[in-house]
Design a protein around this motif. Structure first.
Motif, PDB file in Angstrom:
ATOM      1  N   HIS A   1      29.567 -32.690  98.886  1.00 41.06           N
ATOM      2  CA  HIS A   1      30.226 -33.352 100.013  1.00 41.06           C
ATOM      3  C   HIS A   1      31.117 -34.487  99.523  1.00 41.06           C
ATOM      4  O   HIS A   1      32.249 -34.655 100.011  1.00 41.06           O
ATOM      5  N   VAL A   2      30.623 -35.261  98.551  1.00 37.09           N
ATOM      6  CA  VAL A   2      31.400 -36.384  98.020  1.00 37.09           C
ATOM      7  C   VAL A   2      32.693 -35.890  97.383  1.00 37.09           C
ATOM      8  O   VAL A   2      33.790 -36.401  97.654  1.00 37.09           O
ATOM      9  N   VAL A   3      32.563 -34.887  96.506  1.00 42.61           N
ATOM     10  CA  VAL A   3      33.743 -34.354  95.811  1.00 42.61           C
ATOM     11  C   VAL A   3      34.693 -33.691  96.806  1.00 42.61           C
ATOM     12  O   VAL A   3      35.917 -33.786  96.669  1.00 42.61           O
ATOM     13  N   GLU A   4      34.130 -33.030  97.816  1.00 38.04           N
ATOM     14  CA  GLU A   4      34.975 -32.393  98.832  1.00 38.04           C
ATOM     15  C   GLU A   4      35.852 -33.419  99.537  1.00 38.04           C
ATOM     16  O   GLU A   4      37.042 -33.173  99.788  1.00 38.04           O
ATOM     17  N   GLN A   5      35.278 -34.587  99.845  1.00 37.30           N
ATOM     18  CA  GLN A   5      36.055 -35.629 100.498  1.00 37.30           C
ATOM     19  C   GLN A   5      37.161 -36.167  99.593  1.00 37.30           C
ATOM     20  O   GLN A   5      38.263 -36.488 100.043  1.00 37.30           O
ATOM     21  N   VAL A   6      36.870 -36.232  98.287  1.00 37.67           N
ATOM     22  CA  VAL A   6      37.846 -36.759  97.332  1.00 37.67           C
ATOM     23  C   VAL A   6      39.004 -35.788  97.132  1.00 37.67           C
ATOM     24  O   VAL A   6      40.174 -36.184  97.117  1.00 37.67           O
TER      25      VAL A   6
END
Length: 428
Positions: free
Chosen positions: A200-205
């Motif tokens: 989720h974190v990388v997806e947002q980035v």
């Protein structure tokens, strides 16, 4: 120093180094190592949704057995990131002269530890979504970190050293114990203790980059860069591919996931297959039109010979004989259409796909197929894709032709001059 000399001397070296940067090369080789599984797995989507009328026997059979048909797809292309992760870790470890198998296994373990098992009816289930294209960026991150931990432990001798009498396979296993423990503890802390969903974190980035990469601007940038580098003898695909390919793989995986549900509303326009079948017809620069011009309209014996030599490889999307034989590299006359042609066909193909005139691609056939066949298969059997390929070949021919005629006239005149000089020498 001329502009061409400046680019050749000042740009070629740095760009070649970028294309061979260790981590980018490992990403490229990791993706390539998974291609057989992606290609073969994607063909089961064609079998599940055959490009025939729905009342045909094979279509009715496929609908009845769709769950079973899609199992090979779900265990290959659908979880492509698992295969890519191993290939990435293997190749990166190999580049450091570490045990490649340990690098590949560590990378897979790190990826799996980013996913939290779910308890369903008293049994643990591992969600597969993040093992597909959705998890590719996380896989790249944790695979690189895992191998770097392995390298650090090896360099600093933080390993369990076995006696020389111990077989090498056993010795390597014990050497990997401490790096494996560090990776497992680190990933468990992140995922289990702190409850961080890396995906989720990388997806947002990366979300802005994913969206931008599928825009008309995002599609044109890699096309222009690839042909620009090729124009100066730099392998454009090797420079641009490691950066753009992870995005392209995400698009392909997402399109395939949607297609597997039976929907035709695919979310992305430009997976790598979009470029392969609609833009790079005959190879980078869409040179098949130039080859046809050489064969049928060349007055120069040399260019006609190059065209005849390059036509068969060109049909199968291999154009090095043309790029270096004509040559196009550092040739001011042919560089112009070499750059313009893909830009025009990219815009046309993008508009045709986004407006629904041609289906988006979601299957990856082998890249050496002739473009009409590859486009038909990549779109799941859309005959309009074949029409678009033919139109793009015609556009390629029309754009290349006037520049080719100027170059051909120059080459023919040179050949006549050399022949006249040769005849004069013989008579003397």
């Amino acid at each position: 120093m001329s502009f061409v000399d400046f680019l050749e001397k000042k740009l070629s070296g740095p760009m070649a180094k970028i294309s061979e940067q260790r981590h980018l090369r490992a990403i490229r080789d990791g993706v390539i190592s998974a291609l057989p599984f992606i290609i073969v797995g994607s063909f089961f989507l064609i079998l599940a949704f055959p490009p025939v009328p729905k009342d045909w026997a094979i279509a009715l059979w496929a609908k009845k057995h769709i769950f079973e048909i899609l199992i090979p797809y779900r265990l290959t292309m659908f979880i492509m990131t698992l295969y890519i992760s191993f290939g990435l870790g293997y190749n990166l470890a190999k580049s450091y002269k570490l045990d490649p198998l340990s690098g590949g296994q560590l990378s897979v373990a790190a990826l799996l530890l980013t996913i939290t098992p779910q308890l369903v009816k008293g049994q643990f289930m591992l969600p597969m979504t993040n093992l597909g294209g959705h998890g590719l960026f996380v896989a790249m991150l944790v695979s690189i970190v895992s191998v770097e931990i392995l390298r650090f432990c090896k360099t600093k001798r933080i390993t369990i050293k076995m006696p020389e009498q111990v077989p090498s396979s056993v010795s390597r296993s014990f050497e990997a114990l401490i790096p494996v423990a560090i990776v497992i503890l680190l990933m468990s802390l992140v995922t289990v203790v702190f409850g961080v969903d890396l995906h989720h974190v990388v997806e947002q980035v990366v979300s802005p980059f994913v969206k931008a990469g599928d825009s008309i601007f995002g599609v044109l940038v890699p096309v222009i860069l690839i042909v620009f580098f090729w124009s100066f003898g730099i392998h454009g695909d090797s420079v641009v591919g490691p950066v753009a390919r992870p995005l392209w793989e995400v698009y392909l995986a997402k399109n395939a996931e949607v297609a597997a549900t039976g929907s035709q509303n695919l979310p992305y326009t430009a997976p790598e297959t979009f470029f392969q079948w609609f833009i790079w017809i005959g190879g980078s620069g869409a040179t098949l039109g130039l080859v046809l011009a050489m064969i049928f309209f060349s007055r120069s014996k040399y260019l006609k010979a190059v065209g005849r030599t390059g036509v068969i490889p060109g049909i199968f999307n291999i154009n090095e004989p043309i790029v270096f034989g004509a040559p196009i590299v550092l040739n001011p006359l042919l560089i112009i259409p070499f750059v313009i042609t893909p830009i025009v066909t990219t815009i046309l193909s993008y508009v045709a796909t986004t407006t629904g005139l041609v289906s988006a691609t979601y299957i990856m056939p082998p890249w050496t197929l002739p473009a009409p066949i590859g486009a038909y298969l990549a779109t799941g059997g859309d005959w309009r894709a074949v029409v678009l390929v033919v139109i793009n070949i015609a556009i390629s021919f029309v754009i290349y032709f006037p520049f080719f005629k100027i170059y051909d006239h120059k080459m023919a005149k040179m050949e006549q001059s050399e022949q006249a000089d040769s005849g004069t020498t013989l008579s003397m």
